[in-house]
Design a protein around this motif. Sequence first.
Motif, PDB file in Angstrom:
ATOM      1  N   GLY A 239       0.784  -1.228   0.000  1.00 56.61           N
ATOM      2  CA  GLY A 239       0.000   0.000   0.000  1.00 56.61           C
ATOM      3  C   GLY A 239       0.817   1.281   0.000  1.00 56.61           C
ATOM      4  O   GLY A 239       0.280   2.350   0.307  1.00 56.61           O
ATOM      5  N   GLN A 240       2.104   1.198  -0.310  1.00 56.57           N
ATOM      6  CA  GLN A 240       2.936   2.406  -0.347  1.00 56.57           C
ATOM      7  C   GLN A 240       2.725   3.226  -1.621  1.00 56.57           C
ATOM      8  O   GLN A 240       3.124   4.386  -1.678  1.00 56.57           O
ATOM      9  CB  GLN A 240       4.420   2.038  -0.208  1.00 56.57           C
ATOM     10  N   VAL A 241       2.130   2.604  -2.635  1.00 56.89           N
ATOM     11  CA  VAL A 241       1.827   3.306  -3.886  1.00 56.89           C
ATOM     12  C   VAL A 241       0.360   3.044  -4.238  1.00 56.89           C
ATOM     13  O   VAL A 241      -0.314   2.273  -3.559  1.00 56.89           O
ATOM     14  CB  VAL A 241       2.749   2.827  -5.038  1.00 56.89           C
ATOM     15  N   ILE A 242      -0.138   3.664  -5.289  1.00 57.41           N
ATOM     16  CA  ILE A 242      -1.527   3.456  -5.681  1.00 57.41           C
ATOM     17  C   ILE A 242      -1.757   1.989  -6.059  1.00 57.41           C
ATOM     18  O   ILE A 242      -0.842   1.284  -6.477  1.00 57.41           O
ATOM     19  CB  ILE A 242      -1.930   4.398  -6.836  1.00 57.41           C
TER      20      ILE A 242
ATOM     21  N   LEU B 174      -8.445   2.646  -8.953  1.00 58.76           N
ATOM     22  CA  LEU B 174      -7.119   2.129  -8.580  1.00 58.76           C
ATOM     23  C   LEU B 174      -6.036   3.204  -8.667  1.00 58.76           C
ATOM     24  O   LEU B 174      -4.855   2.902  -8.537  1.00 58.76           O
ATOM     25  CB  LEU B 174      -6.741   0.959  -9.494  1.00 58.76           C
ATOM     26  N   ALA B 175      -6.478   4.451  -8.869  1.00 53.06           N
ATOM     27  CA  ALA B 175      -5.505   5.544  -9.049  1.00 53.06           C
ATOM     28  C   ALA B 175      -5.437   6.439  -7.809  1.00 53.06           C
ATOM     29  O   ALA B 175      -5.130   5.953  -6.718  1.00 53.06           O
ATOM     30  CB  ALA B 175      -5.858   6.336 -10.311  1.00 53.06           C
ATOM     31  N   PHE B 176      -5.734   7.726  -7.972  1.00 57.72           N
ATOM     32  CA  PHE B 176      -5.584   8.695  -6.881  1.00 57.72           C
ATOM     33  C   PHE B 176      -6.963   9.116  -6.359  1.00 57.72           C
ATOM     34  O   PHE B 176      -7.652   9.918  -7.002  1.00 57.72           O
ATOM     35  CB  PHE B 176      -4.808   9.926  -7.362  1.00 57.72           C
ATOM     36  N   PRO B 177      -7.367   8.603  -5.201  1.00 58.22           N
ATOM     37  CA  PRO B 177      -8.697   8.917  -4.660  1.00 58.22           C
ATOM     38  C   PRO B 177      -8.920  10.413  -4.434  1.00 58.22           C
ATOM     39  O   PRO B 177     -10.037  10.906  -4.606  1.00 58.22           O
ATOM     40  CB  PRO B 177      -8.724   8.151  -3.328  1.00 58.22           C
ATOM     41  N   LYS B 178      -7.874  11.127  -4.060  1.00 55.11           N
ATOM     42  CA  LYS B 178      -8.002  12.563  -3.788  1.00 55.11           C
ATOM     43  C   LYS B 178      -7.475  13.428  -4.937  1.00 55.11           C
ATOM     44  O   LYS B 178      -7.544  14.650  -4.870  1.00 55.11           O
ATOM     45  CB  LYS B 178      -7.257  12.920  -2.496  1.00 55.11           C
ATOM     46  N   GLY B 179      -6.959  12.787  -5.958  1.00 56.95           N
ATOM     47  CA  GLY B 179      -6.416  13.538  -7.083  1.00 56.95           C
ATOM     48  C   GLY B 179      -5.093  14.206  -6.746  1.00 56.95           C
ATOM     49  O   GLY B 179      -4.572  14.076  -5.633  1.00 56.95           O
ATOM     50  N   LEU B 180      -4.562  14.956  -7.706  1.00 59.06           N
ATOM     51  CA  LEU B 180      -3.312  15.704  -7.519  1.00 59.06           C
ATOM     52  C   LEU B 180      -3.501  17.105  -8.080  1.00 59.06           C
ATOM     53  O   LEU B 180      -4.048  17.279  -9.167  1.00 59.06           O
ATOM     54  CB  LEU B 180      -2.147  15.014  -8.246  1.00 59.06           C
TER      55      LEU B 180
ATOM     56  N   ALA C 115      -9.640  13.709  -8.993  1.00 55.08           N
ATOM     57  CA  ALA C 115      -9.876  12.586  -8.077  1.00 55.08           C
ATOM     58  C   ALA C 115     -10.545  11.430  -8.815  1.00 55.08           C
ATOM     59  O   ALA C 115     -11.471  11.625  -9.602  1.00 55.08           O
ATOM     60  CB  ALA C 115     -10.744  13.048  -6.911  1.00 55.08           C
ATOM     61  N   ASN C 116     -10.036  10.225  -8.559  1.00 53.07           N
ATOM     62  CA  ASN C 116     -10.595   8.997  -9.155  1.00 53.07           C
ATOM     63  C   ASN C 116     -10.646   9.032 -10.686  1.00 53.07           C
ATOM     64  O   ASN C 116     -11.560   8.459 -11.294  1.00 53.07           O
ATOM     65  CB  ASN C 116     -11.999   8.724  -8.586  1.00 53.07           C
ATOM     66  N   SER C 117      -9.672   9.699 -11.294  1.00 56.89           N
ATOM     67  CA  SER C 117      -9.611   9.723 -12.756  1.00 56.89           C
ATOM     68  C   SER C 117      -8.559   8.719 -13.237  1.00 56.89           C
ATOM     69  O   SER C 117      -7.595   8.425 -12.525  1.00 56.89           O
ATOM     70  CB  SER C 117      -9.252  11.119 -13.254  1.00 56.89           C
ATOM     71  N   PRO C 118      -8.719   8.176 -14.445  1.00 53.23           N
ATOM     72  CA  PRO C 118      -7.750   7.191 -14.945  1.00 53.23           C
ATOM     73  C   PRO C 118      -6.400   7.833 -15.245  1.00 53.23           C
ATOM     74  O   PRO C 118      -6.317   9.004 -15.627  1.00 53.23           O
ATOM     75  CB  PRO C 118      -8.412   6.672 -16.219  1.00 53.23           C
TER      76      PRO C 118
END
Length: 230
Positions: free
Chosen positions: A165-168, A192-198, A209-212
Amino acid sequence: MASASLLLPFGSSFSKCLSGRHQTVRKISIEGFMIQCSSSESRLQASKTIDHIKEWEFVKRRDIIGLGFGLSGLLLGSSSAKAAGLPPEQKSRLCDDDCEKEIENVPMVSTESGLQYKDIKVGRGPSPPVGFQVAANYVAMVPSGQIFDSSLEKGQVYIFRVGSGQVIKGLDEGILSMKVGGKRRLYIPGPLAFPKGLTSAPGRPRVAANSPVIFDVSLEYIPGLEDEEE
């Protein structure tokens, strides 16, 4: 005996003209000024001449300084114009133009989680056991192909403990089935990516957030495991 002495940066001839008992009159040309002096008028002529010379030197220095600032501004402006006309820097990638053409013909593999991937190059070393550290290079992109993160730009491999769990989630799953020396393109779905986005940053696009996202990954080595040649 009265004598006059004046120190000027033009030499000693003018000083000699301003001293002595004889009522001789001399004319000396200094930097475009005609200086006339005699023993009786030396102080008056010297005073007027010094005032003219100081005024002339001030104007000369002012013009030179102004010219210097003008040239500096011109050079800076020229440099800025050249910089503005330069093409944007090309970022390093794990898959070059030839690779992009070849990968179109590589079959897509889909997993139960929704992760998809294409093997750019199949490795020949071991696969990483869950919980082991791995050293990998990666180039992370949004679907349009814009890079938002890259180990290549940082100049060092990324080391993390796989499966912990150290990475997405998509990166974790995608690397677990790779072999050392392999290179893979991961098509990671939003869950499976970034739940909070960047957030966006200079030269980096925003990741919603939650984008491929897409990851090109190369598994370099597994610390503690010997490479096994097939």
